[in-house]
Design an enzyme around this catalytic site. Structure first.
Site, PDB file in Angstrom:
ATOM      1  N   ASP A   7       1.058  -1.223   0.007  1.00 43.98           N
ATOM      2  CA  ASP A   7       0.049  -0.118  -0.019  1.00 43.98           C
ATOM      3  C   ASP A   7       0.807   1.274  -0.073  1.00 43.98           C
ATOM      4  O   ASP A   7       1.834   1.389   0.800  1.00 43.98           O
ATOM      5  CB  ASP A   7      -0.983   0.111   1.198  1.00 43.98           C
ATOM      6  N   CYS A  42      -5.786   4.915  -2.938  1.00 45.87           N
ATOM      7  CA  CYS A  42      -5.948   3.515  -2.683  1.00 45.87           C
ATOM      8  C   CYS A  42      -7.263   3.068  -3.559  1.00 45.87           C
ATOM      9  O   CYS A  42      -7.019   2.061  -4.176  1.00 45.87           O
ATOM     10  CB  CYS A  42      -6.276   3.286  -1.080  1.00 45.87           C
ATOM     11  N   ASP A 277      -0.580   0.313  -4.928  1.00 49.58           N
ATOM     12  CA  ASP A 277      -1.764   0.870  -5.571  1.00 49.58           C
ATOM     13  C   ASP A 277      -1.356   2.310  -5.807  1.00 49.58           C
ATOM     14  O   ASP A 277      -2.170   2.828  -6.639  1.00 49.58           O
ATOM     15  CB  ASP A 277      -2.885   0.706  -4.705  1.00 49.58           C
ATOM     16  N   ASN A 278      -0.288   2.840  -5.357  1.00 50.83           N
ATOM     17  CA  ASN A 278      -0.073   4.387  -5.714  1.00 50.83           C
ATOM     18  C   ASN A 278       1.226   4.729  -5.116  1.00 50.83           C
ATOM     19  O   ASN A 278       2.023   4.114  -4.115  1.00 50.83           O
ATOM     20  CB  ASN A 278      -0.984   5.472  -5.073  1.00 50.83           C
TER      21      ASN A 278
END
Length: 502
Positions: A7, A42, A277-278
């Protein structure tokens, strides 16, 4: 097939904290050095991974239920057609999920933790957002509460143990897919006890865009205070260090699972993906810590893959995005991608090193800001609509932090073109060949014809779906430009992309 999803990753940090991951996946396979997300937050990003679609097609626009994050509408319209649902129903895979799903998963208004999305044979999902202790898991739809005892509750290790159990007891007569989504290195950045003293001399990177004023950028960047206060710099350095510390447990998890696959005799037959996710910023343009912005430090992510037919120690420079993961995994499973509505492309030809592969030269980045209707009482001069504000009133998001970009990478151009859906209708353009840290906005000096073509291409991508998202970009030989379409009703509707979500 095994997919690891960390994450809010900082791509600049990859090589140092994850040495085992680098050795076991990157050095044994392929590293995509130009991997991106279509939305640097997210929930929209995870929805893009699951559906293979841009946000304007899956309609998850931010991390709130109102933004369609794990809402009943998402559950009804998108979840039945995610790639895990197709893997299980159409390809006969046993499927396993463990970790953070979507930020609002488990919300009472969306079915609580009793909701198990279609497509998962085994379901161990975190209720709501990232935690390391004192959390609730949905274990196949039943709530299981965890406390704060490291040996039995530290989430990264719990996910590792659940995953090892699945590999031990799964059926050997069906193919399997695992998705392990660690909250680490997301806040609150709680490392395992044995790693709390690691990286004591590490601080956030001091690139040329660190702690400088974002000149000629949209208003949310311009409101940041430069130079940052000493307390803000200390805070972001501490956060950066703790993020690295939490990743050491992720590194251990990956090592354990790769070794288990090897012991089981399955490693050589398993594709393993590692991504995030980022991205994340820590002090760039004087923004303390967050994501949600259009710049490289927020939209660029690591992507490592090893598996059958993939030669070791490869680097690939093609422009890839997380909307490609679903099509790739379905392609590996032998599913006909023409039966899907996915916007992405299968990476399998790139993984196998096929020659003369026709590939994209651009993709879409889009985001609709979060914000409150009223002013932040601690920062009355910046309202209404701001959110995620720091004590010195530097705010990381707002309801009109709503933009769309075309990110182009071709033989001749490394370019980003962005438009904001705000009062200024602000435009930002960057030539990343000359300006890799995106300091100089060249919107007012770049050739007008390029601006018009990029504007037109943005309209087309904002209204694309499926195959039309894979048409030639501005700098492809097959590109066709009809300026008349820029002034049609179709084009105007596409520019105001946020209206369709409200």
């Amino acid at each position: 097939i095994l997919a690891f999803l960390a994450d809010t990753f900082l791509v600049l940090s990859f090589q140092t904290p994850l040495k085992k991951t680098n050795a076991l996946i990157a050095q044994m396979g392929i590293t995509f050095v130009n991997a991106y997300v279509p939305s640097a937050l997210c929930c929209p990003s995870r929805a893009s991974i699951l559906t293979g679609k841009y946000p304007h097609n899956h309609h998850v626009v931010n991390n709130t239920l109102e933004g369609n994050c794990s809402s009943k509408l998402w559950q009804k319209i998108q979840e039945p057609y995610t790639f895990p649902a197709l893997l299980k129903a159409m390809c006969g895979y046993q499927t396993f999920f463990a970790g953070k799903y979507l930020n609002e998963y488990g919300a009472e208004d969306a079915g609580g933790v009793g909701h198990v999305p279609p497509g998962w044979s085994f379901w161990y999902a975190l209720e709501k957002n990232s935690k390391y202790y004192n959390y609730t898991l949905s274990v196949n739809g039943k709530a299981r509460r965890h406390g704060e005892n490291y040996s039995v509750d530290y989430l990264t290790d719990v996910l590792a143990n659940m995953s090892l159990d699945f590999l031990e007891y799964k059926s050997n007569f069906e193919p399997f897919f695992m998705m392990i989504a660690t909250p680490a290195p997301h806040s609150p950045w709680t490392p395992a006890p044995q790693y709390t003293k690691s990286f004591q001399n590490v601080s956030a990177p001091r690139n040329s865009n660190f702690n400088i004023h974002g000149k000629n950028k949209h208003w949310l960047i311009r409101q940041a205070k430069t130079p940052m206060s000493n307390s803000s710099i200390q805070f972001l350095d501490d956060a950066y260090r703790k993020r690295w510390q939490t990743l050491l447990s992720v590194d251990d998890l990956i090592e354990k699972l790769v070794k288990k696959l090897e012991v089981n005799g399955e490693l050589d037959n398993t594709y393993i993906f590692y991504t995030s996710d980022n991205g994340f910023h820590t002090g760039q343009f004087s923004l303390p810590i967050d994501k949600r912005q259009l710049y490289e430090f927020d939209i660029k992510v690591p992507l490592l893959v090893r598996g059958p037919g993939i030669k070791p120690n490869q680097t690939n420079k093609m422009l890839v995005a997380n909307i490609d993961l679903g099509p790739t995994i379905l392609d590996i499973a032998g599913y006909d991608l023409n039966k899907t509505q996915m916007d992405g492309m299968s990476l399998l030809p790139l993984l196998r090193g096929d020659k003369n592969v026709t590939w994209r030269s651009d993709f879409l980045v889009e985001y609709q800001g979060e914000g409150y209707n009223g002013s932040d009482p601690t920062c009355p001069g910046l309202g209404p609509g701001v959110t995620h504000c720091f004590p010195d009133c530097v705010c990381e998001d707002s309801y009109n932090n709503t933009y769309a970009c075309v990110r182009t990478l071709s033989a001749a151009w490394d370019l980003q073109y962005c438009e904001f859906d705000d009062r200024e209708v602000f435009v930002e353009v960057y030539n990343l060949t000359a300006d890799p840290h995106q300091i100089n906005n060249i919107a007012k000096t770049i050739d007008q014809e390029i601006l018009e073509k990029m504007n037109y291409r943005l309209m087309m991508l904002q209204s694309c779906s499926g195959a039309t998202c894979r048409t030639p970009g501005v700098f492809d030989p097959g590109y066709r430009f009809d300026p008349r379409l820029m002034f049609s009703n179709h084009g105007l509707r596409a520019r105001r992309f946020s209206a369709q979500f409200l």
